[in-house]
Scaffold this motif. Structure first.
Motif, mmCIF file in Angstrom:
data_model
loop_
_atom_site.group_PDB
_atom_site.id
_atom_site.type_symbol
_atom_site.label_atom_id
_atom_site.label_comp_id
_atom_site.label_asym_id
_atom_site.label_seq_id
_atom_site.Cartn_x
_atom_site.Cartn_y
_atom_site.Cartn_z
ATOM 1 N N ARG A 169 -12.979 7.403 28.898
ATOM 2 C CA ARG A 169 -13.597 6.746 30.061
ATOM 3 C C ARG A 169 -14.319 5.476 29.648
ATOM 4 O O ARG A 169 -14.306 4.485 30.381
ATOM 5 N N ARG A 170 -14.943 5.467 28.468
ATOM 6 C CA ARG A 170 -15.626 4.258 28.001
ATOM 7 C C ARG A 170 -14.636 3.149 27.683
ATOM 8 O O ARG A 170 -14.963 1.968 27.806
ATOM 9 N N LEU A 171 -13.428 3.526 27.270
ATOM 10 C CA LEU A 171 -12.401 2.529 26.968
ATOM 11 C C LEU A 171 -11.691 2.035 28.229
ATOM 12 O O LEU A 171 -10.824 1.176 28.147
ATOM 13 N N GLY A 172 -12.039 2.582 29.386
ATOM 14 C CA GLY A 172 -11.484 2.094 30.640
ATOM 15 C C GLY A 172 -10.289 2.871 31.143
ATOM 16 O O GLY A 172 -9.643 2.449 32.110
ATOM 17 N N SER A 216 -8.258 5.529 33.270
ATOM 18 C CA SER A 216 -8.528 6.083 34.593
ATOM 19 C C SER A 216 -8.816 7.586 34.491
ATOM 20 O O SER A 216 -8.521 8.229 33.484
ATOM 21 N N ILE A 217 -9.360 8.117 35.571
ATOM 22 C CA ILE A 217 -9.698 9.535 35.608
ATOM 23 C C ILE A 217 -8.433 10.379 35.483
ATOM 24 O O ILE A 217 -8.391 11.364 34.736
ATOM 25 N N THR A 218 -7.387 9.987 36.182
ATOM 26 C CA THR A 218 -6.141 10.741 36.146
ATOM 27 C C THR A 218 -5.516 10.723 34.754
ATOM 28 O O THR A 218 -5.056 11.753 34.251
ATOM 29 N N GLU A 219 -5.501 9.543 34.126
ATOM 30 C CA GLU A 219 -4.937 9.434 32.776
ATOM 31 C C GLU A 219 -5.756 10.245 31.771
ATOM 32 O O GLU A 219 -5.202 10.886 30.882
ATOM 33 N N THR A 220 -7.067 10.211 31.904
ATOM 34 C CA THR A 220 -7.936 10.971 31.008
ATOM 35 C C THR A 220 -7.685 12.472 31.170
ATOM 36 O O THR A 220 -7.596 13.201 30.183
ATOM 37 N N VAL A 222 -6.300 14.909 28.116
ATOM 38 C CA VAL A 222 -7.047 16.056 27.596
ATOM 39 C C VAL A 222 -6.422 17.378 28.052
ATOM 40 O O VAL A 222 -6.508 18.384 27.355
ATOM 41 N N GLY A 223 -5.789 17.363 29.215
ATOM 42 C CA GLY A 223 -5.191 18.590 29.733
ATOM 43 C C GLY A 223 -6.162 19.408 30.541
ATOM 44 O O GLY A 223 -6.224 20.635 30.406
ATOM 45 N N CYS A 224 -6.935 18.744 31.388
ATOM 46 C CA CYS A 224 -7.879 19.437 32.257
ATOM 47 C C CYS A 224 -7.806 18.817 33.647
ATOM 48 O O CYS A 224 -7.017 17.904 33.889
ATOM 49 N N SER A 225 -8.625 19.295 34.547
ATOM 50 C CA SER A 225 -8.604 18.797 35.914
ATOM 51 C C SER A 225 -9.371 17.476 36.022
ATOM 52 O O SER A 225 -10.193 17.136 35.174
ATOM 53 N N ARG A 226 -9.086 16.749 37.104
ATOM 54 C CA ARG A 226 -9.790 15.479 37.342
ATOM 55 C C ARG A 226 -11.270 15.734 37.600
ATOM 56 O O ARG A 226 -12.123 14.954 37.174
ATOM 57 N N SER A 227 -11.575 16.824 38.304
ATOM 58 C CA SER A 227 -12.979 17.118 38.603
ATOM 59 C C SER A 227 -13.767 17.403 37.320
ATOM 60 O O SER A 227 -14.952 17.057 37.218
ATOM 61 N N VAL A 235 -14.583 14.033 35.806
ATOM 62 C CA VAL A 235 -15.661 13.364 36.544
ATOM 63 C C VAL A 235 -17.010 13.991 36.206
ATOM 64 O O VAL A 235 -17.992 13.288 35.930
ATOM 65 N N SER A 236 -17.069 15.329 36.209
ATOM 66 C CA SER A 236 -18.363 15.985 35.970
ATOM 67 C C SER A 236 -18.843 15.787 34.535
ATOM 68 O O SER A 236 -20.041 15.565 34.296
ATOM 69 N N ILE A 237 -17.941 15.829 33.572
ATOM 70 C CA ILE A 237 -18.356 15.636 32.178
ATOM 71 C C ILE A 237 -18.804 14.202 31.940
ATOM 72 O O ILE A 237 -19.818 13.953 31.277
ATOM 73 N N HIS A 238 -18.089 13.255 32.500
ATOM 74 C CA HIS A 238 -18.477 11.852 32.330
ATOM 75 C C HIS A 238 -19.812 11.566 33.030
ATOM 76 O O HIS A 238 -20.668 10.864 32.490
ATOM 77 N N ALA A 239 -20.005 12.140 34.214
ATOM 78 C CA ALA A 239 -21.275 11.955 34.929
ATOM 79 C C ALA A 239 -22.425 12.583 34.157
ATOM 80 O O ALA A 239 -23.519 12.012 34.079
ATOM 81 N N LYS A 240 -22.179 13.747 33.576
ATOM 82 C CA LYS A 240 -23.222 14.404 32.769
ATOM 83 C C LYS A 240 -23.574 13.552 31.562
ATOM 84 O O LYS A 240 -24.741 13.437 31.184
ATOM 85 N N TRP A 241 -22.571 12.931 30.952
ATOM 86 C CA TRP A 241 -22.840 12.083 29.791
ATOM 87 C C TRP A 241 -23.629 10.840 30.191
ATOM 88 O O TRP A 241 -24.534 10.415 29.488
ATOM 89 N N ILE A 242 -23.308 10.262 31.348
ATOM 90 C CA ILE A 242 -24.037 9.069 31.806
ATOM 91 C C ILE A 242 -25.476 9.422 32.145
ATOM 92 O O ILE A 242 -26.411 8.706 31.777
ATOM 93 N N ASN A 243 -25.698 10.543 32.826
ATOM 94 C CA ASN A 243 -27.040 10.919 33.266
ATOM 95 C C ASN A 243 -27.909 11.452 32.128
ATOM 96 O O ASN A 243 -29.079 11.092 32.009
ATOM 97 N N ASP A 244 -27.336 12.348 31.312
ATOM 98 C CA ASP A 244 -28.127 13.043 30.299
ATOM 99 C C ASP A 244 -27.906 12.522 28.891
ATOM 100 O O ASP A 244 -28.704 12.802 27.993
ATOM 101 N N GLY A 245 -26.796 11.839 28.662
ATOM 102 C CA GLY A 245 -26.470 11.405 27.302
ATOM 103 C C GLY A 245 -25.960 12.560 26.447
ATOM 104 O O GLY A 245 -25.877 12.458 25.234
ATOM 105 N N ASP A 246 -25.616 13.653 27.111
ATOM 106 C CA ASP A 246 -25.180 14.856 26.399
ATOM 107 C C ASP A 246 -24.083 15.518 27.218
ATOM 108 O O ASP A 246 -24.115 15.490 28.448
ATOM 109 N N THR A 247 -23.109 16.123 26.543
ATOM 110 C CA THR A 247 -22.030 16.790 27.264
ATOM 111 C C THR A 247 -21.976 18.275 26.975
ATOM 112 O O THR A 247 -21.035 18.941 27.380
#
Length: 134
Positions: free
Chosen positions: A19-22, A24-28, A32-37, A40-52
């Motif tokens: 996500r930091r390299l740009g 898209s959510i679908t490509e990411t 990785v082999g997981c859902s889009r949601s 989104v939630s892991i990236h949002a957690k990293w932005i808010n908390d700095g921790d995943t």
């Protein structure tokens, strides 16, 4: 239906870096082999908390025999290794801790790596056997 397993720390790191390299959510998600949601939630957690890291707790009832009581049980076993589980349970329950069943003691001993073994009756090697082995 049970809960899905958590993503590993490696997968979480892949999501954040992609996500930091740009990417898209679908490509990411496909990478990785997981859902889009999940992306989104892991990236949002990293932005808010700095921790995943995940805070999910284990399922099931907490064990009645905690670490301190496990050490006590281990000492009881080492005092007399020929005791049966019933004898160990009686000795353990005679102490100040809460009473536990034989099944709980047996399960705890197996978790600690203390399992019973029966010696086999084998004839000893004679001098002739030793010579034949050499």
């Amino acid at each position: 239906m049970g809960k899905a397993a958590d993503l590993s720390e490696c997968d979480r790191g892949h999501i954040v870096m992609a996500r930091r390299l740009g990417t898209s959510i679908t490509e990411t998600a496909r990478l990785v082999g997981c859902s889009r949601s999940a992306v989104v939630s892991i990236h949002a957690k990293w932005i808010n908390d700095g921790d995943t890291s995940s805070r999910r707790q284990g399922a099931g009832r907490p064990s009645i025999i905690k670490e301190k009581r496990r050490r006590r049980l281990s000492r009881l076993v080492k005092q007399n290794r020929r005791q049966t589980v019933a004898q160990l349970t009686a000795q353990y329950n005679a102490g100040p801790s809460a009473s536990v069943s034989e099944h709980t003691v047996q399960r705890t001993l197996l978790d600690m790596g203390l399992c019973s073994r029966r010696p086999t009756n084998l004839p000893l090697l004679t001098k002739r056997h030793r010579q034949l082995r050499l």
